[in-house]
Design a protein around this motif. Structure first.
Motif, short mmCIF file in Angstrom:
data_model
loop_
_atom_site.label_atom_id
_atom_site.label_comp_id
_atom_site.label_asym_id
_atom_site.label_seq_id
_atom_site.Cartn_x
_atom_site.Cartn_y
_atom_site.Cartn_z
N ARG A 178 54.58 -97.20 -47.83
CA ARG A 178 54.94 -96.46 -49.05
C ARG A 178 56.38 -95.96 -48.96
N TRP A 179 56.77 -95.43 -47.78
CA TRP A 179 58.13 -94.91 -47.61
C TRP A 179 59.16 -96.03 -47.74
N GLN A 200 59.44 -97.01 -51.40
CA GLN A 200 60.13 -95.97 -52.17
C GLN A 200 61.61 -95.94 -51.84
N SER A 201 61.95 -96.20 -50.60
CA SER A 201 63.34 -96.12 -50.17
C SER A 201 64.14 -97.37 -50.50
N THR A 217 59.22 -98.76 -56.69
CA THR A 217 58.68 -97.41 -56.49
C THR A 217 57.17 -97.37 -56.64
N ARG A 218 56.57 -98.41 -57.19
CA ARG A 218 55.14 -98.42 -57.39
C ARG A 218 54.50 -99.28 -56.29
#
Length: 170
Positions: free
Chosen positions: A156-157, A160-161, A165-166
């Motif tokens: 997830r990180w 997101q990074s 983003t999903r």
């Protein structure tokens, strides 16, 4: 079993670290050598230290350390920092092999500056690893990566990074 594995791990780390610290000094001995017999002798000694002592010790240290991870279930932030430092130490180990590969060519050389920089790099990384292991500093991963140590948190990180983003749900 864990105690025996720890002794093997510590012994291998000692040999690996000692070999890495000795290698820049051996590389520096190349300066000023022109006689074939002296150069051949230095090449054999350097290969002995790198190929027959330091590299097998690195393998045993990493293998026994990996086994200890699963035996002791060490999953805390300071340990992650230690693993990053061990990765850097492994990369510096490879750098020594690359230096040794070019060093003994007819036009090979190793400057005092290179000797100093490589020696300092080895000592700093080794001391940093020892400090992290002994001090076990509290590192709050929530400050820079919340939920990183939850199952699926790294993925997830990363998304997101660096990516979308999903996160698709299974």
């Amino acid at each position: 079993m864990t105690t025996v594995l720890k002794f093997i791990h510590l012994g291998a780390i000692a040999i690996w670290s000692g070999g890495l610290i000795a290698l820049p000094f051996l590389f520096g001995q190349r300066r000023g050598l022109t006689a074939t017999t002296d150069l051949d002798r230095l090449h054999r000694i350097t290969r002995l230290v790198y190929v027959e002592l330091t590299s097998p010790a690195a393998f045993v240290a990493i293998a026994s350390g990996t086994a200890l991870i699963f035996l002791q279930a060490t999953f805390v932030e300071w340990f992650s920092a230690k693993m990053v430092l061990v990765g850097i130490m492994a990369m510096l180990h490879v750098a020594a092999g690359l230096v040794m590969h070019q060093l003994f060519s007819p036009d090979g050389h190793f400057s005092r500056f290179s000797e100093t920089v490589l020696s300092i790099a080895y000592v700093v990384v080794i001391v940093a690893i020892i400090w992290v292991v002994l001090a076990k500093p509290h590192i709050d991963s929530n400050l820079f990566a919340p939920h990183l140590f939850e199952p699926g948190g790294l993925g997830r990180w990363l998304h997101q990074s660096f990516g979308e983003t999903r996160i698709p749900t299974p």
